[in-house]
Scaffold this motif. Sequence first.
Motif, PDB file in Angstrom:
ATOM      1  N   ALA A  38       0.874  -1.168   0.000  1.00 38.75           N
ATOM      2  CA  ALA A  38       0.000   0.000   0.000  1.00 38.75           C
ATOM      3  C   ALA A  38       0.912   1.219   0.000  1.00 38.75           C
ATOM      4  CB  ALA A  38      -0.897   0.006   1.226  1.00 38.75           C
ATOM      5  N   GLU A  39       0.445   2.295  -0.615  1.00 40.83           N
ATOM      6  CA  GLU A  39       1.247   3.505  -0.633  1.00 40.83           C
ATOM      7  C   GLU A  39       1.601   3.895   0.801  1.00 40.83           C
ATOM      8  OE1 GLU A  39       1.385   7.931  -2.654  1.00 40.83           O
ATOM      9  OE2 GLU A  39      -0.455   6.754  -2.791  1.00 40.83           O
ATOM     10  N   GLY A  40       2.878   4.184   1.021  1.00 42.96           N
ATOM     11  CA  GLY A  40       3.362   4.552   2.349  1.00 42.96           C
ATOM     12  C   GLY A  40       3.954   3.393   3.131  1.00 42.96           C
ATOM     13  N   ASP A  41       3.734   2.163   2.674  1.00 44.74           N
ATOM     14  CA  ASP A  41       4.318   1.003   3.365  1.00 44.74           C
ATOM     15  C   ASP A  41       5.838   1.076   3.340  1.00 44.74           C
ATOM     16  OD1 ASP A  41       1.921  -0.233   3.961  1.00 44.74           O
ATOM     17  OD2 ASP A  41       2.118  -1.825   2.458  1.00 44.74           O
ATOM     18  N   LEU A  42       6.438   0.497   4.374  1.00 42.01           N
ATOM     19  CA  LEU A  42       7.864   0.210   4.374  1.00 42.01           C
ATOM     20  C   LEU A  42       7.965  -1.304   4.232  1.00 42.01           C
ATOM     21  CD1 LEU A  42      10.809   1.043   4.647  1.00 42.01           C
ATOM     22  CD2 LEU A  42      10.548   0.767   7.125  1.00 42.01           C
ATOM     23  N   ALA A  43       8.397  -1.762   3.077  1.00 43.26           N
ATOM     24  CA  ALA A  43       8.470  -3.198   2.801  1.00 43.26           C
ATOM     25  C   ALA A  43       9.865  -3.705   3.137  1.00 43.26           C
ATOM     26  CB  ALA A  43       8.157  -3.467   1.335  1.00 43.26           C
ATOM     27  N   ARG A  44       9.915  -4.804   3.847  1.00 43.64           N
ATOM     28  CA  ARG A  44      11.192  -5.480   4.130  1.00 43.64           C
ATOM     29  C   ARG A  44      11.218  -6.728   3.257  1.00 43.64           C
ATOM     30  NH1 ARG A  44      14.417  -5.825   9.559  1.00 43.64           N
ATOM     31  NH2 ARG A  44      16.014  -7.319   8.926  1.00 43.64           N
ATOM     32  N   ILE A  45      12.218  -6.799   2.390  1.00 43.39           N
ATOM     33  CA  ILE A  45      12.295  -7.876   1.399  1.00 43.39           C
ATOM     34  C   ILE A  45      13.566  -8.685   1.636  1.00 43.39           C
ATOM     35  CG2 ILE A  45      12.377  -8.424  -1.057  1.00 43.39           C
ATOM     36  CD1 ILE A  45      11.044  -5.623  -1.501  1.00 43.39           C
ATOM     37  N   THR A  46      13.412  -9.987   1.811  1.00 44.15           N
ATOM     38  CA  THR A  46      14.541 -10.903   1.926  1.00 44.15           C
ATOM     39  C   THR A  46      14.717 -11.580   0.577  1.00 44.15           C
ATOM     40  OG1 THR A  46      14.018 -11.313   4.250  1.00 44.15           O
ATOM     41  CG2 THR A  46      15.459 -12.909   3.154  1.00 44.15           C
ATOM     42  N   VAL A  47      15.938 -11.543   0.039  1.00 45.53           N
ATOM     43  CA  VAL A  47      16.238 -12.192  -1.237  1.00 45.53           C
ATOM     44  C   VAL A  47      17.268 -13.278  -0.964  1.00 45.53           C
ATOM     45  CG1 VAL A  47      16.986 -11.893  -3.620  1.00 45.53           C
ATOM     46  CG2 VAL A  47      15.830 -10.006  -2.438  1.00 45.53           C
ATOM     47  N   VAL A  48      16.905 -14.516  -1.301  1.00 41.20           N
ATOM     48  CA  VAL A  48      17.749 -15.686  -1.065  1.00 41.20           C
ATOM     49  C   VAL A  48      18.085 -16.308  -2.414  1.00 41.20           C
ATOM     50  CG1 VAL A  48      17.874 -17.963   0.037  1.00 41.20           C
ATOM     51  CG2 VAL A  48      16.520 -16.124   1.108  1.00 41.20           C
ATOM     52  N   ASN A  49      19.369 -16.498  -2.704  1.00 41.21           N
ATOM     53  CA  ASN A  49      19.768 -17.131  -3.965  1.00 41.21           C
ATOM     54  C   ASN A  49      20.190 -18.569  -3.687  1.00 41.21           C
ATOM     55  OD1 ASN A  49      20.769 -17.949  -6.410  1.00 41.21           O
ATOM     56  ND2 ASN A  49      22.044 -16.154  -6.745  1.00 41.21           N
ATOM     57  N   ARG A  50      19.327 -19.530  -4.029  1.00 39.90           N
ATOM     58  CA  ARG A  50      19.640 -20.950  -3.853  1.00 39.90           C
ATOM     59  C   ARG A  50      20.271 -21.562  -5.093  1.00 39.90           C
ATOM     60  NH1 ARG A  50      14.397 -23.595  -1.119  1.00 39.90           N
ATOM     61  NH2 ARG A  50      14.025 -23.915  -3.321  1.00 39.90           N
ATOM     62  N   GLY A  51      20.410 -20.774  -6.164  1.00 40.25           N
ATOM     63  CA  GLY A  51      20.941 -21.300  -7.417  1.00 40.25           C
ATOM     64  C   GLY A  51      22.446 -21.133  -7.529  1.00 40.25           C
ATOM     65  N   PHE A  52      22.936 -21.310  -8.751  1.00 39.50           N
ATOM     66  CA  PHE A  52      24.372 -21.254  -9.020  1.00 39.50           C
ATOM     67  C   PHE A  52      24.756 -20.072  -9.906  1.00 39.50           C
ATOM     68  CE2 PHE A  52      23.389 -25.705  -8.107  1.00 39.50           C
ATOM     69  CZ  PHE A  52      24.257 -25.919  -7.053  1.00 39.50           C
ATOM     70  N   LEU A  81      20.137   1.311  -3.643  1.00 43.02           N
ATOM     71  CA  LEU A  81      20.449   0.747  -4.956  1.00 43.02           C
ATOM     72  C   LEU A  81      19.178   0.546  -5.764  1.00 43.02           C
ATOM     73  CD1 LEU A  81      22.933  -2.041  -3.768  1.00 43.02           C
ATOM     74  CD2 LEU A  81      23.541   0.163  -4.770  1.00 43.02           C
ATOM     75  N   ASP A  82      19.316   0.488  -7.086  1.00 43.95           N
ATOM     76  CA  ASP A  82      18.174   0.086  -7.913  1.00 43.95           C
ATOM     77  C   ASP A  82      18.348  -1.339  -8.415  1.00 43.95           C
ATOM     78  OD1 ASP A  82      19.976   0.353  -9.995  1.00 43.95           O
ATOM     79  OD2 ASP A  82      18.788   1.784 -11.105  1.00 43.95           O
ATOM     80  N   THR A  83      19.558  -1.886  -8.299  1.00 45.82           N
ATOM     81  CA  THR A  83      19.839  -3.268  -8.684  1.00 45.82           C
ATOM     82  C   THR A  83      20.770  -3.867  -7.637  1.00 45.82           C
ATOM     83  OG1 THR A  83      19.659  -2.679 -11.024  1.00 45.82           O
ATOM     84  CG2 THR A  83      20.735  -4.768 -10.518  1.00 45.82           C
ATOM     85  N   VAL A  84      20.473  -5.098  -7.211  1.00 46.08           N
ATOM     86  CA  VAL A  84      21.276  -5.787  -6.206  1.00 46.08           C
ATOM     87  C   VAL A  84      21.800  -7.083  -6.816  1.00 46.08           C
ATOM     88  CG1 VAL A  84      21.266  -6.836  -3.908  1.00 46.08           C
ATOM     89  CG2 VAL A  84      19.852  -4.825  -4.362  1.00 46.08           C
ATOM     90  N   ASP A  85      23.126  -7.225  -6.914  1.00 45.77           N
ATOM     91  CA  ASP A  85      23.732  -8.462  -7.417  1.00 45.77           C
ATOM     92  C   ASP A  85      23.721  -9.507  -6.305  1.00 45.77           C
ATOM     93  OD1 ASP A  85      24.337  -7.766 -10.028  1.00 45.77           O
ATOM     94  OD2 ASP A  85      26.323  -7.025  -9.528  1.00 45.77           O
ATOM     95  N   VAL A  86      22.862 -10.506  -6.433  1.00 46.59           N
ATOM     96  CA  VAL A  86      22.733 -11.544  -5.418  1.00 46.59           C
ATOM     97  C   VAL A  86      23.520 -12.763  -5.892  1.00 46.59           C
ATOM     98  CG1 VAL A  86      21.147 -12.888  -4.010  1.00 46.59           C
ATOM     99  CG2 VAL A  86      20.433 -10.648  -4.893  1.00 46.59           C
ATOM    100  N   ASP A  87      24.680 -12.976  -5.275  1.00 46.91           N
ATOM    101  CA  ASP A  87      25.539 -14.100  -5.643  1.00 46.91           C
ATOM    102  C   ASP A  87      24.960 -15.418  -5.139  1.00 46.91           C
ATOM    103  OD1 ASP A  87      27.488 -12.595  -6.967  1.00 46.91           O
ATOM    104  OD2 ASP A  87      28.688 -12.303  -5.164  1.00 46.91           O
ATOM    105  N   PRO A  88      25.391 -16.544  -5.720  1.00 45.11           N
ATOM    106  CA  PRO A  88      24.921 -17.849  -5.253  1.00 45.11           C
ATOM    107  C   PRO A  88      25.139 -18.011  -3.747  1.00 45.11           C
ATOM    108  CG  PRO A  88      26.124 -18.104  -7.289  1.00 45.11           C
ATOM    109  CD  PRO A  88      26.311 -16.667  -6.855  1.00 45.11           C
ATOM    110  N   GLY A  89      24.109 -18.461  -3.067  1.00 47.36           N
ATOM    111  CA  GLY A  89      24.180 -18.704  -1.634  1.00 47.36           C
ATOM    112  C   GLY A  89      23.950 -17.482  -0.762  1.00 47.36           C
TER     113      GLY A  89
END
Length: 141
Positions: A38-52, A81-89
């Motif tokens: 919703a407009e005004g929310d503060l979203a907390r996002i977890t990004v997990v890279n299980r790949g290679f 940032l506008d882009t986050v490089d999520v390395d394997p693991g």
Amino acid sequence: MRAELVLDRMPRFVGGAPAYAYTVNGAVFPHIEPIEVAEGDLARITVVNRGFDVHPMHVHGHHVLVLSRDGVPASGAPLWLDTVDVDPGEVWELALVADNPGIWMDHCHDLAHASAGMMMTLAYRGVTTPFDPTAHGNRPE
């Protein structure tokens, strides 16, 4: 509001054909549930890279604040940032201020990964579109 994005690679149907797809939470576009805010929310996002593969994840229309990487809190000046490089693991904790209403693409910026399924949306409550991603014949790449 909290969201978790688990990035992986697994057999799925992409565009009606079997593929070794790039997935978010086990699904491929257009079947990935959007992050709903919703407009005004503060979203907390977890990004997990299980790949290679490295996944440069990018949310259109927003920047994210890096809270931590692999459990190590960010230090020094705030890193937006506008882009986050999520390395394997890796596991990244991010914050996003929902201050730009719309339905925004959120995807891997390696476009081969995006076209093989790793696309989704960040959607604001109350914002709609008549666009049906399954009915147009347009291909992302």
